[in-house]
Scaffold this motif. Sequence first.
Motif, PDB file in Angstrom:
ATOM      1  N   ILE A 169       2.215   1.907  -3.582  1.00 19.36           N
ATOM      2  CA  ILE A 169       1.187   2.471  -4.458  1.00 19.36           C
ATOM      3  C   ILE A 169       0.958   3.946  -4.130  1.00 19.36           C
ATOM      4  O   ILE A 169       0.824   4.776  -5.030  1.00 19.36           O
ATOM      5  N   SER A 170       0.954   4.277  -2.856  1.00 14.47           N
ATOM      6  CA  SER A 170       0.793   5.678  -2.447  1.00 14.47           C
ATOM      7  C   SER A 170       1.952   6.535  -2.932  1.00 14.47           C
ATOM      8  O   SER A 170       1.755   7.658  -3.395  1.00 14.47           O
ATOM      9  N   LEU A 171       3.169   6.014  -2.829  1.00 16.75           N
ATOM     10  CA  LEU A 171       4.342   6.757  -3.311  1.00 16.75           C
ATOM     11  C   LEU A 171       4.306   6.948  -4.819  1.00 16.75           C
ATOM     12  O   LEU A 171       4.647   8.026  -5.322  1.00 16.75           O
ATOM     13  N   MET A 205       0.816  -1.190   0.000  1.00 16.43           N
ATOM     14  CA  MET A 205       0.000   0.000   0.000  1.00 16.43           C
ATOM     15  C   MET A 205       0.865   1.263   0.000  1.00 16.43           C
ATOM     16  O   MET A 205       0.516   2.235  -0.641  1.00 16.43           O
ATOM     17  N   LEU A 206       1.978   1.222   0.710  1.00 14.57           N
ATOM     18  CA  LEU A 206       2.883   2.359   0.755  1.00 14.57           C
ATOM     19  C   LEU A 206       3.497   2.619  -0.620  1.00 14.57           C
ATOM     20  O   LEU A 206       3.622   3.774  -1.038  1.00 14.57           O
ATOM     21  N   LEU A 239       1.604   6.997  -6.753  1.00 14.97           N
ATOM     22  CA  LEU A 239       0.522   7.949  -7.024  1.00 14.97           C
ATOM     23  C   LEU A 239       0.950   9.374  -6.687  1.00 14.97           C
ATOM     24  O   LEU A 239       0.713  10.305  -7.460  1.00 14.97           O
ATOM     25  N   PHE A 240       1.608   9.556  -5.558  1.00 15.41           N
ATOM     26  CA  PHE A 240       2.105  10.879  -5.179  1.00 15.41           C
ATOM     27  C   PHE A 240       3.133  11.391  -6.181  1.00 15.41           C
ATOM     28  O   PHE A 240       3.129  12.567  -6.544  1.00 15.41           O
ATOM     29  N   SER A 241       4.007  10.521  -6.650  1.00 13.95           N
ATOM     30  CA  SER A 241       5.026  10.919  -7.623  1.00 13.95           C
ATOM     31  C   SER A 241       4.397  11.356  -8.942  1.00 13.95           C
ATOM     32  O   SER A 241       4.794  12.363  -9.522  1.00 13.95           O
TER      33      SER A 241
END
Length: 119
Positions: free
Chosen positions: A4-6, A1-2, A8-10
Amino acid sequence: MLVISLILFSVLSYMMYYRYFPVRTKQWSSLEVTSRHVVVDVRDYQDSSKEDYDNIIAIPCGYIGRHSHDIPNGPIVVMGSNLIECNVGVRQLKRLGFQVKGYIIVESDKKCKEYLSLG
């Protein structure tokens, strides 16, 4: 999950940078543009000018990659109706190897002939 979040944020950060972060090119006034400059009008086809100038080319931002072979060599000035349009146009042209000297922001309803005096 981390991860995917990174990712998406990038991606979102890059999109924001590409559109809104100012380019390292100065804003010009219409008086600084001469006949030796190639003006690339990146506004929509409905807003851009279809005048009979040899050194003004109307190519919207979405078509720059496809029609870059139509742009002659020389110092380029990007013409757009707002800062976001100019940022995207300048970045695309620089990525393709063109020498972009500056950009001009004009009102969307103005034609090139009314705004520029290329003499």
